[in-house]
Write a protein that holds these residues in place. Structure first.
Motif, PDB file in Angstrom:
ATOM      1  N   PHE A 227       0.806  -1.217   0.000  1.00 43.81           N
ATOM      2  CA  PHE A 227       0.000   0.000   0.000  1.00 43.81           C
ATOM      3  C   PHE A 227       0.845   1.276   0.000  1.00 43.81           C
ATOM      4  CE2 PHE A 227      -3.018  -3.018   2.045  1.00 43.81           C
ATOM      5  CZ  PHE A 227      -4.076  -2.886   1.159  1.00 43.81           C
ATOM      6  N   VAL A 228       2.124   1.170   0.312  1.00 43.52           N
ATOM      7  CA  VAL A 228       2.963   2.348   0.547  1.00 43.52           C
ATOM      8  C   VAL A 228       3.798   2.671  -0.684  1.00 43.52           C
ATOM      9  CG1 VAL A 228       4.801   3.318   1.981  1.00 43.52           C
ATOM     10  CG2 VAL A 228       3.026   1.862   3.020  1.00 43.52           C
ATOM     11  N   THR A 229       3.733   3.934  -1.111  1.00 39.37           N
ATOM     12  CA  THR A 229       4.488   4.373  -2.288  1.00 39.37           C
ATOM     13  C   THR A 229       5.865   4.881  -1.910  1.00 39.37           C
ATOM     14  OG1 THR A 229       2.328   5.157  -3.142  1.00 39.37           O
ATOM     15  CG2 THR A 229       4.311   5.702  -4.416  1.00 39.37           C
ATOM     16  N   HIS A 230       5.913   5.758  -0.898  1.00 35.13           N
ATOM     17  CA  HIS A 230       7.181   6.359  -0.483  1.00 35.13           C
ATOM     18  C   HIS A 230       7.295   6.352   1.030  1.00 35.13           C
ATOM     19  CE1 HIS A 230       7.867   7.735  -4.544  1.00 35.13           C
ATOM     20  NE2 HIS A 230       6.731   8.435  -4.545  1.00 35.13           N
ATOM     21  N   LEU A 231       8.524   6.244   1.518  1.00 38.54           N
ATOM     22  CA  LEU A 231       8.849   6.322   2.940  1.00 38.54           C
ATOM     23  C   LEU A 231       9.715   7.542   3.202  1.00 38.54           C
ATOM     24  CD1 LEU A 231       9.903   2.659   3.833  1.00 38.54           C
ATOM     25  CD2 LEU A 231       7.853   3.844   4.691  1.00 38.54           C
ATOM     26  N   VAL A 232       9.432   8.234   4.298  1.00 38.89           N
ATOM     27  CA  VAL A 232      10.259   9.342   4.758  1.00 38.89           C
ATOM     28  C   VAL A 232      10.694   9.039   6.178  1.00 38.89           C
ATOM     29  CG1 VAL A 232      10.264  11.770   5.417  1.00 38.89           C
ATOM     30  CG2 VAL A 232       9.212  11.091   3.266  1.00 38.89           C
ATOM     31  N   ASN A 233      11.968   9.206   6.449  1.00 36.14           N
ATOM     32  CA  ASN A 233      12.501   8.938   7.782  1.00 36.14           C
ATOM     33  C   ASN A 233      12.226  10.140   8.676  1.00 36.14           C
ATOM     34  OD1 ASN A 233      13.943   8.314  10.075  1.00 36.14           O
ATOM     35  ND2 ASN A 233      15.722   7.530   8.978  1.00 36.14           N
ATOM     36  N   GLY A 234      11.185  10.028   9.487  1.00 38.38           N
ATOM     37  CA  GLY A 234      10.814  11.115  10.376  1.00 38.38           C
ATOM     38  C   GLY A 234      11.720  11.255  11.585  1.00 38.38           C
ATOM     39  N   GLY A 235      12.545  10.248  11.832  1.00 39.01           N
ATOM     40  CA  GLY A 235      13.473  10.299  12.959  1.00 39.01           C
ATOM     41  C   GLY A 235      14.843  10.813  12.589  1.00 39.01           C
ATOM     42  N   ALA A 236      15.036  11.147  11.308  1.00 35.56           N
ATOM     43  CA  ALA A 236      16.346  11.616  10.854  1.00 35.56           C
ATOM     44  C   ALA A 236      16.657  12.986  11.425  1.00 35.56           C
ATOM     45  CB  ALA A 236      16.401  11.660   9.337  1.00 35.56           C
ATOM     46  N   LYS A 237      17.900  13.187  11.783  1.00 34.64           N
ATOM     47  CA  LYS A 237      18.320  14.479  12.310  1.00 34.64           C
ATOM     48  C   LYS A 237      18.765  15.403  11.180  1.00 34.64           C
ATOM     49  CE  LYS A 237      17.684  13.007  16.494  1.00 34.64           C
ATOM     50  NZ  LYS A 237      16.535  13.476  17.259  1.00 34.64           N
TER      51      LYS A 237
END
Length: 218
Positions: free
Chosen positions: A208-218
């Motif tokens: 179901f997921v097209t793109h991932l973004v790392n929300g924990g990245a500094k």
């Protein structure tokens, strides 16, 4: 397949006039970095589907304050005074939907259903303009499914294919909205290699997921 992208690349997928779903409940479970980046970009004339309009300075509430939303479909707006002001001033269209109905509309959209029958709202303003059907003496409203061009969701952990695990109540609308949009952008706190997650903890399959973004990245 590695679905991780930079946040700017993800937000560039959202254009003026699009219908977007955003997961969360009063900011809990909102994809905060994605929302902030969308505010920064200034994408306008959006139709926003979410549980609520959060608070003026938190989560999706920032989109309202920045006047990027032309139409809001939500179940609750009372915690964001700017939503009420824009609604009363005719600056933004607001469609208030009972919360369970909203969740089922999104689920129906993700499941490919043509709609569903519910007694919720019969005899109130909720039924205005909608078809009613009587079954065994009980009146129901026919509610139609909701779908979006883009869903912005938030999860706890994902592998690079996009399988997502949620933490506690942050799951809320996120798992439903992941199924009901043409393009799904997920912000997660941690991205791991495929095979590192316990499959029993996966709630949203990566398909179901097209793109991932790392929300924990500094």
């Amino acid at each position: 397949m590695n679905k991780e992208v930079k946040i700017d690349e993800a937000i560039d997928k959202i254009q003026d006039g699009m219908i977007i779903m955003v997961g969360g409940f009063l900011g809990c479970g909102n994809p905060h970095r994605l929302v902030d980046k969308l505010v920064e970009k200034g994408t306008k004339d959006l139709t926003l589907i979410c549980n609520d309009s959060s608070f003026p300075d938190y989560g999706v509430g920032k989109l309202i304050v920045n006047k990027q939303v032309k139409k809001l479909i939500a179940s609750h707006v009372g915690t964001n005074p700017e939503t009420g002001r824009q609604m009363n001033a005719g600056e933004m269209e607001v469609v208030l939907v009972p919360q369970g109905t909203l969740a089922e509309q999104v689920r129906a959209g993700g499941s490919g259903l043509g709609g569903f029958l519910t007694p919720t709202g019969v005899g109130t303003v909720v039924e205005e303009g909608k078809q009613k059907i009587e079954i065994e003496g009980i009146e129901y409203i026919l509610e139609l499914p909701l779908k979006a061009d883009v869903a912005l969701i938030a999860g706890q952990t994902a592998d690079k294919f996009g399988n997502i695990e949620y933490f506690g109540a942050t799951r809320n609308f996120n798992q439903l909205m992941a199924t009901a949009a043409d393009l799904v952008i997920a912000e997660v706190e941690e991205i791991v290699e495929v095979g590192e997650m316990d499959p029993n903890h996966v709630v949203t399959p990566g398909i179901f997921v097209t793109h991932l973004v790392n929300g924990g990245a500094k």
